[in-house]
Scaffold this motif. Sequence first.
Motif, PDB file in Angstrom:
ATOM      1  N   GLY A 126      11.275   3.054  -7.717  1.00 12.28           N
ATOM      2  CA  GLY A 126      12.238   2.001  -8.012  1.00 12.28           C
ATOM      3  C   GLY A 126      12.509   1.084  -6.839  1.00 12.28           C
ATOM      4  N   ASP A 127      12.151   1.502  -5.623  1.00 12.05           N
ATOM      5  CA  ASP A 127      12.362   0.666  -4.446  1.00 12.05           C
ATOM      6  C   ASP A 127      11.278  -0.396  -4.265  1.00 12.05           C
ATOM      7  OD1 ASP A 127      14.684   2.011  -3.549  1.00 12.05           O
ATOM      8  OD2 ASP A 127      13.438   3.604  -2.715  1.00 12.05           O
ATOM      9  N   LYS A 160       7.235  -4.453 -13.721  1.00 11.94           N
ATOM     10  CA  LYS A 160       7.734  -3.536 -14.739  1.00 11.94           C
ATOM     11  C   LYS A 160       8.096  -2.237 -14.044  1.00 11.94           C
ATOM     12  CE  LYS A 160       5.592  -3.161 -18.640  1.00 11.94           C
ATOM     13  NZ  LYS A 160       4.517  -2.992 -19.665  1.00 11.94           N
ATOM     14  N   PRO A 161       9.334  -1.776 -14.139  1.00 15.49           N
ATOM     15  CA  PRO A 161       9.732  -0.546 -13.443  1.00 15.49           C
ATOM     16  C   PRO A 161       8.793   0.618 -13.748  1.00 15.49           C
ATOM     17  CG  PRO A 161      11.640  -1.630 -14.402  1.00 15.49           C
ATOM     18  CD  PRO A 161      10.437  -2.361 -14.928  1.00 15.49           C
ATOM     19  N   GLY A 162       8.338   1.265 -12.691  1.00 16.55           N
ATOM     20  CA  GLY A 162       7.502   2.444 -12.844  1.00 16.55           C
ATOM     21  C   GLY A 162       6.066   2.166 -13.232  1.00 16.55           C
ATOM     22  N   THR A 163       5.687   0.887 -13.318  1.00 19.50           N
ATOM     23  CA  THR A 163       4.333   0.529 -13.757  1.00 19.50           C
ATOM     24  C   THR A 163       3.691  -0.440 -12.775  1.00 19.50           C
ATOM     25  OG1 THR A 163       4.924   0.800 -16.085  1.00 19.50           O
ATOM     26  CG2 THR A 163       2.967  -0.508 -15.616  1.00 19.50           C
ATOM     27  N   LYS A 184       7.170  -4.634   0.327  1.00 16.44           N
ATOM     28  CA  LYS A 184       7.415  -3.189   0.307  1.00 16.44           C
ATOM     29  C   LYS A 184       6.292  -2.452  -0.408  1.00 16.44           C
ATOM     30  CE  LYS A 184      12.494  -3.426   0.406  1.00 16.44           C
ATOM     31  NZ  LYS A 184      13.740  -3.097  -0.339  1.00 16.44           N
ATOM     32  N   LEU A 185       5.836  -2.998  -1.509  1.00 12.36           N
ATOM     33  CA  LEU A 185       4.730  -2.376  -2.236  1.00 12.36           C
ATOM     34  C   LEU A 185       3.459  -2.393  -1.390  1.00 12.36           C
ATOM     35  CD1 LEU A 185       3.576  -1.129  -4.816  1.00 12.36           C
ATOM     36  CD2 LEU A 185       3.175  -3.454  -5.679  1.00 12.36           C
ATOM     37  N   ALA A 186       3.191  -3.512  -0.715  1.00 12.38           N
ATOM     38  CA  ALA A 186       2.015  -3.599   0.142  1.00 12.38           C
ATOM     39  C   ALA A 186       2.076  -2.560   1.255  1.00 12.38           C
ATOM     40  CB  ALA A 186       1.892  -5.004   0.730  1.00 12.38           C
ATOM     41  N   ARG A 187       3.255  -2.380   1.846  1.00 14.35           N
ATOM     42  CA  ARG A 187       3.410  -1.388   2.906  1.00 14.35           C
ATOM     43  C   ARG A 187       3.220   0.034   2.373  1.00 14.35           C
ATOM     44  NH1 ARG A 187       2.188  -1.314   7.681  1.00 14.35           N
ATOM     45  NH2 ARG A 187       0.998   0.418   6.838  1.00 14.35           N
TER      46      ARG A 187
END
Length: 308
Positions: free
Chosen positions: A37-38, A43-46, A249-252
């Motif tokens: 979730g962070d 889409k949350p969780g996807t 954040k996702l990239a990290r």
Amino acid sequence: MKHAEVTKKSQAKAIMALAVLGFGLFATAAPSAVTAGDLELMKPGTLLVTVQPYMPYTAVKDGKLVGLDSDILTAIADKLGLKIEINVTDFPGMLASVQTQRADITIGGIAWSDARQKVGLFTDPPYYSPPAMAVSGTASFPDVASLEGKNLGTVTGYVWAKSIAQVPKASPHTFPSADGVFQDISAGRLDVGFLDPLLITYQQQQRPDMKVRIEYLKPPTDEQVAAHPDYKYFQAYMTGFYLPKQSPKLARAVSDQIDGMYKDGSLAALITKWGGDPQQFLVPSPEMAAQRRGVDRPADWNPPSIAK
């Protein structure tokens, strides 16, 4: 081929190293625990993933991703507790889907470049790619000088399109897909096709009747690159998974998982599974660190490696 299955642990959370990011620059920081979730997901969780059919790197079979990049991303998504949703397009569409924030990530032998990083985010390299050529017959092309005056081809949108356009007296051609490159090489209409190395070896295995073989190019010298700047793409290059600028954040998080896979041996196992040599694909060349330092990585960044 030696094959070691990546252990999958579907969990609601994963231990990740997240850093405070400047615009396009990763900073180093101590690991911290985060949940799915962070992450900046549409889409949350996807995890919305865009790919093109490009075996042995990416493809979709029975609704699931297959191939080298696909195996890497599937392992990462599983560790992050994320489901994967897939959209299939062509290579320019892959890049555009990220740059316009219509996908969370795109994968599949994507070369890092300064131009691309300005409009998207690259992860740490999941592997490196040596300069490879698809050729036919007994003709040899050991260096860039041997390409002069030849019919050269690659896929539209690939970085080699810039390189082949700078070869003196050569006839550069671009194709919508790698299939067109292979067909024209087999038919004698192209002398050389610049494609990702595992794709060429895969074609050899799947279509031996086309008599296409792989040859490696001696990288151009510094003097040759100075005279023809886009010759730099004839050197070994860093691949990366590519994300929107709005998803640091996702990239990290994905980069941290990639770095861990270098250390635990799972990347070497996957490279071997798909026909590559880990010493060729998981050890960066000396100039690679300088390409990204101070651009989209800190000034002291070192590319991940299996070298001791």
